[in-house]
Write a protein that holds these residues in place. Structure first.
Motif, PDB file in Angstrom:
ATOM      1  N   LEU A 122      -3.217  60.122 -24.009  1.00 21.50           N
ATOM      2  CA  LEU A 122      -2.157  60.987 -24.519  1.00 21.50           C
ATOM      3  C   LEU A 122      -2.434  62.451 -24.188  1.00 21.50           C
ATOM      4  O   LEU A 122      -1.502  63.241 -24.006  1.00 21.50           O
ATOM      5  CB  LEU A 122      -2.026  60.796 -26.035  1.00 21.50           C
ATOM      6  N   LEU A 123      -3.719  62.812 -24.101  1.00 20.75           N
ATOM      7  CA  LEU A 123      -4.096  64.191 -23.742  1.00 20.75           C
ATOM      8  C   LEU A 123      -4.177  64.385 -22.224  1.00 20.75           C
ATOM      9  O   LEU A 123      -4.568  65.455 -21.759  1.00 20.75           O
ATOM     10  CB  LEU A 123      -5.441  64.544 -24.377  1.00 20.75           C
ATOM     11  N   ARG A 124      -3.856  63.351 -21.477  1.00 22.77           N
ATOM     12  CA  ARG A 124      -3.861  63.393 -20.001  1.00 22.77           C
ATOM     13  C   ARG A 124      -5.237  63.782 -19.449  1.00 22.77           C
ATOM     14  O   ARG A 124      -5.373  64.694 -18.630  1.00 22.77           O
ATOM     15  CB  ARG A 124      -2.783  64.356 -19.479  1.00 22.77           C
ATOM     16  N   LEU A 125      -6.243  63.049 -19.902  1.00 21.25           N
ATOM     17  CA  LEU A 125      -7.612  63.321 -19.465  1.00 21.25           C
ATOM     18  C   LEU A 125      -8.067  62.335 -18.394  1.00 21.25           C
ATOM     19  O   LEU A 125      -9.269  62.107 -18.206  1.00 21.25           O
ATOM     20  CB  LEU A 125      -8.567  63.253 -20.667  1.00 21.25           C
ATOM     21  N   GLY A 126      -7.120  61.768 -17.671  1.00 19.58           N
ATOM     22  CA  GLY A 126      -7.464  60.795 -16.642  1.00 19.58           C
ATOM     23  C   GLY A 126      -8.366  61.345 -15.559  1.00 19.58           C
ATOM     24  O   GLY A 126      -9.100  60.595 -14.911  1.00 19.58           O
ATOM     25  N   PHE A 127      -8.337  62.638 -15.354  1.00 20.84           N
ATOM     26  CA  PHE A 127      -9.178  63.247 -14.318  1.00 20.84           C
ATOM     27  C   PHE A 127     -10.665  63.077 -14.611  1.00 20.84           C
ATOM     28  O   PHE A 127     -11.507  63.236 -13.717  1.00 20.84           O
ATOM     29  CB  PHE A 127      -8.856  64.738 -14.184  1.00 20.84           C
ATOM     30  N   LEU A 128     -11.023  62.757 -15.864  1.00 23.42           N
ATOM     31  CA  LEU A 128     -12.436  62.621 -16.213  1.00 23.42           C
ATOM     32  C   LEU A 128     -13.106  61.464 -15.472  1.00 23.42           C
ATOM     33  O   LEU A 128     -14.332  61.426 -15.366  1.00 23.42           O
ATOM     34  CB  LEU A 128     -12.588  62.406 -17.724  1.00 23.42           C
ATOM     35  N   ALA A 129     -12.303  60.543 -14.936  1.00 23.68           N
ATOM     36  CA  ALA A 129     -12.879  59.431 -14.172  1.00 23.68           C
ATOM     37  C   ALA A 129     -13.607  59.927 -12.946  1.00 23.68           C
ATOM     38  O   ALA A 129     -14.469  59.232 -12.396  1.00 23.68           O
ATOM     39  CB  ALA A 129     -11.780  58.447 -13.761  1.00 23.68           C
ATOM     40  N   ASN A 130     -13.275  61.138 -12.501  1.00 25.88           N
ATOM     41  CA  ASN A 130     -13.891  61.678 -11.289  1.00 25.88           C
ATOM     42  C   ASN A 130     -15.202  62.406 -11.564  1.00 25.88           C
ATOM     43  O   ASN A 130     -15.815  62.930 -10.638  1.00 25.88           O
ATOM     44  CB  ASN A 130     -12.919  62.645 -10.598  1.00 25.88           C
ATOM     45  N   PHE A 131     -15.641  62.442 -12.837  1.00 23.84           N
ATOM     46  CA  PHE A 131     -16.811  63.243 -13.177  1.00 23.84           C
ATOM     47  C   PHE A 131     -18.128  62.474 -13.086  1.00 23.84           C
ATOM     48  O   PHE A 131     -19.170  63.026 -13.418  1.00 23.84           O
ATOM     49  CB  PHE A 131     -16.652  63.849 -14.577  1.00 23.84           C
TER      50      PHE A 131
END
Length: 570
Positions: A122-131
């Motif tokens: 819901l917070l659109r934190l999908g980019f964290l998969a790249n960390f």
């Protein structure tokens, strides 16, 4: 697309579902079930839970993901990584608990994992998969593989000893080997031969299913129980009645849930991306977070432990011809039939058979090929992979996640703080400029002129490093003019610009003039508005490197360099 189809992507797919896909999805679903169900039994053993927990995690989470997930082929149940992380967290939160208490705690862990994933979506934190980088993830999984193999190896020999840390368990294993139970060892040897043989000579065969079936047959007709071989024991029939998780356990479980949620998402999105066909829609990270969150939340009410998409089972699904999540609905149907009609048979399954399945399933995590591939390309990243592996082995699996994240973040800091800075030379007889390296010793440097190129955004963190490298080049070249080639710099941060301004002033004091070329529009505007831009004026800002070098070479032939506006960057 309607709101309902947005929330349940499968509805939109079924609307235009080609009839030719039905046969393919049916075969893929049956094939995947033959692999997933035995593996999930093994995953439950890794997690330290009764084997029925493995059956449950292959039902509800898989059903919810099939309805809400954006990947057409991802197979959703659980993985080796999630199982060992679950075991570690349960051993910390509810040590020496009864099986029923462990199941309750595992359900709370799934609830927390699902809640974290849902909020992140819901917070659109999908980019964290790249960390978490691939080398770090490779090392982390290898460490987990070693821990699981050392944990399960005693079951192949029928050994029992008090568990300690990784190295204590290895010492205990070798010291108690003379006490090995021969019937258990013989059975385990046969199972390993079957599993490795099938992998070698019949890679498409559902080897775990074959091993499990033969183990059950051997227990039923060869009197393994009477011979002292440990069996799985009684398994409840049917799907458990939904119940609320015990929220009193939240305090002790939420730290582990954070790490499990991260690994669930990282593994799932990686598998979904890896097996997406060219014509398939790409998995959407934020919606994947929500789908995984819902799958875990729903599973927590049915005694499931944390779930996620698995690479190996997704590979089976794809190789079997799956075209949509309809294949996973078929797998769920087979799972339901299993818990209702085959539970009494699974209770006869020897523990040594499950241990053999666990070990063979875990071996790909060690991935020596992956380490060699990293080492061949980037030695320093191979070191990061080994550090992540050592973090799991020495500190534990949950702490290993912290090590993996820390290494990944430090890697980003290191790379951001060490941008490429190099001297550029000219290829003889051409207007081609390229880095001066040993591969092209014939490349020329122009007397009195030093050309330096750097790449990446210039920030307060990396500008000192850039200036330090430039000073080193200047001390070797003793130039009159320094050209900073800026085509690889997308932007210049304020502090970095101040550092560059101060460096330019010091260069002037030493009789060295700074020119800048090929500034990108954003960087050019920043420089133009700054004191550095005022000091340099348009005369020292060039459109490209070729024009700057041409201007320098013409300089001795005229006292006043006349440059047309075409030579100047506007």
């Amino acid at each position: 697309m309607t709101k309902r189809q947005t929330f349940f992507p499968i509805l939109g797919r079924l609307k235009d579902y080609p009839s030719a896909w039905l046969r393919l999805d049916l075969i893929a679903g049956l094939t995947t079930a033959a692999v997933v169900i035995p593996k999930c039994l093994a995953f439950a053993v890794i997690a330290g839970l009764p084997v029925q927990a493995g059956l449950y995690v292959a039902l509800v989470p898989m059903l919810l993901y099939a309805l809400t997930g954006t990947s057409r082929q991802l197979s959703m149940s659980t993985t080796t990584t999630l199982a060992i992380l679950t075991a570690t967290q349960l051993s910390l939160a509810v040590p020496d608990a009864e099986p029923s208490r462990l199941m309750a705690a595992a359900a709370v862990l799934a609830l927390l994992t699902g809640g974290i994933l849902l909020v992140a979506g819901l917070l659109r934190l999908g980019f964290l998969a790249n960390f978490i980088s691939d080398p770090v993830l490779t090392g982390f999984k290898a460490g987990i593989g070693l821990v699981i193999i050392v944990d399960q190896a005693p079951k192949l020999l029928g050994l029992h000893f008090a568990k300690g840390n990784f190295f204590q368990n290895i010492l205990s294993f070798f010291s108690t080997m003379p006490e090995a139970h021969r019937p258990t060892l013989l059975l385990a040897g046969v199972m390993l031969v079957i599993l490795f043989g099938a992998e070698r000579f019949a890679p498409r065969a559902p080897a775990p299913l074959v091993a499990v079936a033969l183990g059950i047959v051997a227990a039923a007709f060869l009197g393994l129980k009477e011979a002292g071989v440990a069996l799985t024991g009684q398994i409840p029939t049917g799907i458990p009645f939904p119940s609320l998780p015990d929220v009193s356990l939240v305090k002790g479980l939420w730290p582990g849930a954070l790490g499990i949620a991260l690994m669930s998402f990282t593994e799932s999105i990686a598998a979904g991306r890896a097996f997406a066909r060219h014509e398939d829609p790409h998995p959407e990270p934020d919606r994947e977070l929500i789908a995984l969150g819902l799958a875990n939340l729903a599973g927590s009410f049915f005694h499931c432990f944390p779930a996620g998409g698995g690479t190996s089972q997704t590979a089976v699904n794809v190789r079997a011809g799956a075209r949509s999540q309809m294949s996973e609905l078929v797998t769920v149907a087979v799972g339901v039939a299993t818990v209702f009609f085959l539970a009494p048979l699974i209770s006869l399954l020897p523990q040594a058979t499950l241990a053999a399945v666990v070990i063979v399933t875990t071996l790909p995590l060690l991935s020596l090929t992956g380490f060699r591939a990293i080492l061949r390309v980037r030695r320093i990243e191979a070191g990061w992979a080994l550090a992540a592996c050592a973090g799991v082995v020495l500190l534990g699996t949950l702490q290993g996640i912290g090590v993996a994240i820390a290494i990944s973040v430090l890697t980003l800091f290191y790379m951001a703080n060490h941008p490429l800075v190099y001297v550029v030379g000219r290829k003889p007889g051409t207007e081609v400029f390229r880095p001066l390296t040993g591969e092209h010793p014939e490349d020329q440097q122009i007397p009195g002129l030093l050309i330096v190129r750097t790449e990446g955004r210039m920030t307060f963190a990396n500008m000192p490093r850039v200036i330090e490298r430039i000073r080193e080049f200047i001390s070797e070249a003793h130039p009159n003019v320094l050209i900073l080639e800026c085509s690889g710099i997308p932007d210049i941060e304020y502090t970095a610009l101040r550092s560059l301004t101060e460096a330019e002033e010091k260069l002037q004091e030493r009789g060295i003039t700074l020119w800048m070329t090929a500034l990108n529009p954003g960087a050019f505007k920043v420089v133009e508005r700054s004191p550095l831009g005022v000091r340099m004026g348009r005369d020292r800002l060039f459109f490209n490197l070729r024009e700057a070098v041409k201007s320098y070479e013409e300089k001795p032939r005229t006292s006043n360099i006349q440059r047309s506006t075409s030579n100047v960057q506007h």
